[in-house]
Design a protein around this motif. Structure first.
Motif, PDB file in Angstrom:
ATOM      1  N   ARG A   9       0.832  -1.253  -0.068  1.00  0.00           N
ATOM      2  CA  ARG A   9      -0.040   0.139  -0.194  1.00  0.00           C
ATOM      3  C   ARG A   9       1.024   1.120   0.059  1.00  0.00           C
ATOM      4  NH1 ARG A   9      -4.367  -0.131   4.792  1.00  0.00           N
ATOM      5  NH2 ARG A   9      -4.293  -2.404   4.217  1.00  0.00           N
ATOM      6  N   ASP A  10       1.738   1.252   0.755  1.00  0.00           N
ATOM      7  CA  ASP A  10       2.814   2.504   0.814  1.00  0.00           C
ATOM      8  C   ASP A  10       3.615   2.624  -0.282  1.00  0.00           C
ATOM      9  OD1 ASP A  10       1.703   3.035   3.413  1.00  0.00           O
ATOM     10  OD2 ASP A  10       3.704   2.284   4.562  1.00  0.00           O
ATOM     11  N   PHE A  11       4.150   1.178  -0.845  1.00  0.00           N
ATOM     12  CA  PHE A  11       4.837   1.519  -2.129  1.00  0.00           C
ATOM     13  C   PHE A  11       3.991   1.889  -3.274  1.00  0.00           C
ATOM     14  CE2 PHE A  11       5.783  -0.710  -6.192  1.00  0.00           C
ATOM     15  CZ  PHE A  11       7.058  -0.196  -6.545  1.00  0.00           C
ATOM     16  N   GLU A  12       2.664   1.571  -3.499  1.00  0.00           N
ATOM     17  CA  GLU A  12       1.972   2.270  -4.331  1.00  0.00           C
ATOM     18  C   GLU A  12       1.571   3.729  -3.978  1.00  0.00           C
ATOM     19  OE1 GLU A  12      -1.414  -0.295  -4.139  1.00  0.00           O
ATOM     20  OE2 GLU A  12      -0.530  -1.895  -5.605  1.00  0.00           O
ATOM     21  N   GLU A  13       1.601   4.197  -2.878  1.00  0.00           N
ATOM     22  CA  GLU A  13       1.353   5.444  -2.609  1.00  0.00           C
ATOM     23  C   GLU A  13       2.571   6.440  -3.040  1.00  0.00           C
ATOM     24  OE1 GLU A  13       0.304   8.620   1.082  1.00  0.00           O
ATOM     25  OE2 GLU A  13       0.072   6.397   1.405  1.00  0.00           O
ATOM     26  N   SER A  14       3.808   5.807  -2.906  1.00  0.00           N
ATOM     27  CA  SER A  14       4.808   6.369  -3.248  1.00  0.00           C
ATOM     28  C   SER A  14       4.981   6.656  -4.719  1.00  0.00           C
ATOM     29  CB  SER A  14       6.090   5.625  -2.861  1.00  0.00           C
ATOM     30  OG  SER A  14       6.191   5.686  -1.407  1.00  0.00           O
ATOM     31  N   LEU A  15       4.756   5.364  -5.436  1.00  0.00           N
ATOM     32  CA  LEU A  15       4.639   5.826  -6.893  1.00  0.00           C
ATOM     33  C   LEU A  15       3.644   6.928  -7.267  1.00  0.00           C
ATOM     34  CD1 LEU A  15       4.805   2.068  -8.439  1.00  0.00           C
ATOM     35  CD2 LEU A  15       6.727   3.687  -8.315  1.00  0.00           C
ATOM     36  N   GLU A  16       2.347   6.869  -6.913  1.00  0.00           N
ATOM     37  CA  GLU A  16       1.850   7.913  -7.049  1.00  0.00           C
ATOM     38  C   GLU A  16       2.424   9.308  -7.006  1.00  0.00           C
ATOM     39  OE1 GLU A  16      -3.002   9.215  -5.806  1.00  0.00           O
ATOM     40  OE2 GLU A  16      -2.155   7.269  -5.322  1.00  0.00           O
ATOM     41  N   ARG A  17       2.742   9.418  -5.675  1.00  0.00           N
ATOM     42  CA  ARG A  17       3.244  10.715  -5.285  1.00  0.00           C
ATOM     43  C   ARG A  17       4.648  11.217  -6.214  1.00  0.00           C
ATOM     44  NH1 ARG A  17       3.842  10.850   1.225  1.00  0.00           N
ATOM     45  NH2 ARG A  17       1.738  10.673   1.838  1.00  0.00           N
ATOM     46  N   GLN A  19       4.942  10.245  -9.164  1.00  0.00           N
ATOM     47  CA  GLN A  19       4.436  10.183 -10.652  1.00  0.00           C
ATOM     48  C   GLN A  19       4.988   9.170 -11.421  1.00  0.00           C
ATOM     49  OE1 GLN A  19       3.019  14.028 -12.364  1.00  0.00           O
ATOM     50  NE2 GLN A  19       3.061  14.887 -10.273  1.00  0.00           N
ATOM     51  N   PHE A  20       5.490   8.131 -10.765  1.00  0.00           N
ATOM     52  CA  PHE A  20       6.161   6.809 -11.438  1.00  0.00           C
ATOM     53  C   PHE A  20       5.243   5.899 -11.980  1.00  0.00           C
ATOM     54  CE2 PHE A  20      10.599   8.198  -9.830  1.00  0.00           C
ATOM     55  CZ  PHE A  20      10.674   9.361 -10.467  1.00  0.00           C
ATOM     56  N   GLY A  21       5.489   5.107 -13.023  1.00  0.00           N
ATOM     57  CA  GLY A  21       4.920   3.972 -13.161  1.00  0.00           C
ATOM     58  C   GLY A  21       5.488   2.737 -12.388  1.00  0.00           C
ATOM     59  N   TYR A  22       6.951   2.787 -12.094  1.00  0.00           N
ATOM     60  CA  TYR A  22       7.543   1.624 -11.430  1.00  0.00           C
ATOM     61  C   TYR A  22       8.911   2.108 -11.005  1.00  0.00           C
ATOM     62  CZ  TYR A  22      10.544   2.293 -15.736  1.00  0.00           C
ATOM     63  OH  TYR A  22      11.450   2.509 -16.586  1.00  0.00           O
ATOM     64  N   ALA A  23       9.478   1.254 -10.116  1.00  0.00           N
ATOM     65  CA  ALA A  23      10.724   1.870  -9.607  1.00  0.00           C
ATOM     66  C   ALA A  23      11.862   0.715 -10.073  1.00  0.00           C
ATOM     67  CB  ALA A  23      10.487   1.581  -8.085  1.00  0.00           C
ATOM     68  N   ASP A  24      12.915   1.608 -10.218  1.00  0.00           N
ATOM     69  CA  ASP A  24      14.047   0.861 -10.680  1.00  0.00           C
ATOM     70  C   ASP A  24      14.821   0.218  -9.568  1.00  0.00           C
ATOM     71  OD1 ASP A  24      14.419   1.240 -13.474  1.00  0.00           O
ATOM     72  OD2 ASP A  24      14.829   3.231 -12.913  1.00  0.00           O
TER      73      ASP A  24
END
Length: 223
Positions: A9-17, A19-24
């Protein structure tokens, strides 16, 4: 909030903030020893399978034992394991945790483990919050800034850094940063400059190359 379901849940919130579609690269900020390591490995691999993490992942403020257990579980189950450890590492030993649950790998044994395994280490507070600055600049920051670093062994390390800096024509804090960068394992010095001046005085560390003997001498041990 260090539980597998809340992690997602927190990971998805971070991506939203962001504005990334994924993390490297994704690093868990804390461990929860009450949770079996396999549960974290499973959920992190689910993020990889979904394309939300497309590179490496790892843990911040994890013990060597728990980190190793993650990769034992990953090997046994054919899954991706931890590639990155994100603990404190600096020329000053962390005497007291900066925040609750913080861990360091500054002592010799964990550094030898990192070298043996080739694990990448991302060092937060790599310059020990300015512990190696000249006395006048340290006074401006206040003694409380160094409560977690100040000890007789660290003062001796600072003195040795000052001696070597005088020979190399740089500053002690450049020696401290180079100490982290020039370890015998993949070591990355994370810095948090608050001003342009702090950036400008940190960057010369990249031109300082320390030998294994110098690294051992700075810490106060045999090479």
């Amino acid at each position: 909030r260090c539980l597998p379901d809340l992690l997602v849940r927190d990971f998805e919130e971070s991506l939203e903030r962001l504005q990334f579609g994924y993390a490297d690269l994704y690093i868990m900020h804390r461990d929860n020893p009450d949770v079996p390591v396999g549960e974290f490995v499973d959920v992190l691999n689910e993020l990889v399978d979904k394309g939300l993490v497309r590179g490496a992942f790892g843990g911040s403020n994890w013990t060597i034992e728990r980190f190793a257990a993650v990769n034992e579980y990953a090997r046994a189950t054919g899954k991706q394991g931890f590639a990155v450890l994100n603990n404190n590492l600096s020329l000053a030993r962390m005497v007291e945790p900066v925040w609750g649950g913080c861990r360091h790998v500054s002592d010799r044994a964990p550094r030898q483990w990192l070298e043996k395994t080739g694990t990448a280490q991302f060092a937060w507070s790599s310059q020990a919050r300015g512990y190696f600055l000249p006395e006048g600049e340290r006074l401006k920051l206040g003694a409380g800034n160094f409560a977690c670093w100040d000890a007789p062994d660290n003062r001796a390390r600072r003195q040795r850094a000052e001696e070597l800096a005088a020979k190399r024509g740089c500053t002690p804090i450049n020696i401290a940063a180079a100490y982290v960068i020039d370890q015998a394992f993949p070591s990355f010095a994370l810095v948090g400059p608050r001003t342009i001046h702090e950036s400008a005085t940190t960057l010369p560390a990249l031109a300082v190359e320390l030998t294994a003997d110098e690294i051992a001498w700075l810490w106060g041990e045999d090479a």
